[in-house]
Design an enzyme around this catalytic site. Structure first.
Site: not given
Length: 464
Positions: A106, A109, A329, A420
């Site tokens: 996958c 990660c 936020n 980010c």
């Protein structure tokens, strides 16, 4: 704003940091590198960096700094090769057993083979290196951390039917469109992880699984939500989905249609809410809708918001502007401290969401729609809001360059920047430093544990 389960929009290709994003090279036949390679360091994306006998750079998947490996090259490029470990000849002390059985298959990660403390130190070092390229020294970098497992409260699962008619459900392999079929996910919060077995069983029972584009999972404090991208209506499968939702007590929604997909809830719409618990404040409840951006890690998001409020220490009557404000936020907690907050967002829907959330919580926030990538729009906005005490920036991956350039002329005493993407943050920080701002605080937020992605918080003050 991005769909639930999607990352923020990717930034444009740049040669300023890391590897330039180039057109994919054709995979080469897998070849051995010959002599053992010594991994010198980790690249920004977590791959090991070595040099072969000819001096060519080799990026090696799942290799750690200090290790000796035999590598197999699977992609040849002009300036570097891409490889994977064929044999591990010596191990780093930081190497650990990956907690997920799908690690290496996958693409979700990349760093599970690296001890958690070393993962976080790597992210701090990446930030330090990117700023050094801009001539800025970051000597003291703080750290915000959360749970070491089961942290992800939203995710998008791909769906595919293979040549044998088997329904695959999972995530994409690294740098590939190939879908990795998974039965469990180590980083999903447990309420969503519990849905994986029955969801796989449901998919196998559908009459037309090829009509399902993807599935999005979302967990709030009180709801489990399943959102389906259905390419075309199918009455029989719709009944199966409804039975699944009732049996497992989930809220079910769907986008239906190949082009202009329409969204609808199956049954009573749930109350999608995010509760912020900021020290010294009454809890704030923020409502959102499918399609709104929501941070994947609730625990770390709470810490980020609390840290920004702490850094800015707003007092009653102070004027703060929040750009790229999302659903509020940062706007609402700052307003709850007594500041007069003006929010700007590119999405008209999110401007309405901010206003509704402010009214619901009894705080005063004004909001407007604005294209914050347009230099003239940004200049006009800063001019109209002259006299600000502080500014908050929380942009997507391409950063806030137009804003940071404009701040060279329209000075604001304090700027809190939440990023980010560390590369665009370094670029934008250079604009601010050159304009007379000084870096007062820096912290890496480990929002995406086991991956090379991170959030960064910075506080700038104008000193002239």
């Amino acid at each position: 704003m991005a769909m639930l389960g999607k990352r923020r929009p990717a930034r444009a290709a740049s040669n300023k940091s890391g590897l330039a994003r180039k057109p994919a090279a054709k995979p080469a036949p897998v070849t051995e590198s010959g002599d053992a390679l010594v991994v010198e360091r980790l690249a920004h994306d977590g791959r090991g960096v070595a040099h072969d006998a000819a001096g060519k750079t080799v990026f090696i998947d799942r290799a750690l700094a200090g290790e000796r490996v035999e590598a197999a090259v699977h992609v040849n490029r002009k300036r570097f090769d891409e490889a994977h470990v064929k044999a591990l000849l010596s191990r780093s002390e930081q190497r650990v057993e990956p907690p997920c059985v799908y690690f290496g298959q996958c693409g979700g990660c990349q760093l599970q083979h690296l001890a958690i403390g070393a993962q976080r130190a790597h992210k701090q070092e990446v930030l330090r290196e990117l700023f050094a390229r801009q001539g800025i020294d970051l000597s003291d970098i703080g750290l915000l951390t959360g749970s070491s497992e089961h942290y992800r409260r939203r995710a998008r699962l791909g769906v595919k039917v293979d040549g044998q008619g088997n329904v695959l459900l999972g995530f994409r392999a690294a740098h590939s469109h190939r879908l990795v079929d998974i039965a469990q996910c180590h980083v999903l919060v447990e309420p969503l992880q519990a849905l994986m077995p029955p969801l796989r069983k449901l998919m196998a029972s559908l009459e037309a699984p090829r009509l399902v584009g993807h599935i999005e999972l979302l967990a709030t404090d009180v709801e489990r939500v399943v959102l389906v991208r259905q390419l075309k209506e199918h009455a029989g499968d719709a009944q199966r989905w409804q039975a699944f939702a009732e049996q497992h007590s989930v809220a079910l929604g769907a986008w239906v249609g190949r082009e202009a997909a329409e969204f609808g809830w199956q049954g009573t719409p749930p109350a999608l809410e995010e509760t912020l618990h900021i020290p010294g404040q009454t809890p704030l409840v923020l409502s959102f809708a499918p399609g709104d951006f929501l941070q994947v890690n609730a625990e770390v998001n709470q810490q980020m918001v609390a840290r920004v409020v702490e850094w800015l220490a707003p007092k009653a009557g102070q004027r703060i502007m929040d750009l790229y404000a999302g659903m509020g936020n940062f706007s609402l907690p700052l307003a709850a401290s007594g500041a007069r907050v003006h929010a700007a967002e590119g999405s008209a829907a999110m401007v309405s969401r901010i206003a509704d959330n402010a009214a619901r919580n009894g705080v005063e926030v004004t909001a407007q729609q604005a294209d914050l990538s347009a230099a003239e729009t940004v200049k006009a906005l800063l001019k109209a809001q002259a006299g600000l005490d502080a500014l908050v920036l929380d942009p997507p991956r391409n950063g806030a360059e137009a804003v940071c350039q404009a701040l060279g002329r329209h000075k604001v005493p304090r700027v809190a920047y939440v990023s980010c993407d560390p590369a665009t943050l370094a670029r934008d920080a250079a604009h601010l430093v050159h304009a007379g701002y000084r870096i007062k605080q820096v912290a890496v937020a480990d929002m995406f544990l086991h991956t090379a992605h991170m959030e960064t918080l910075m506080l700038f003050e104008y000193e002239g």
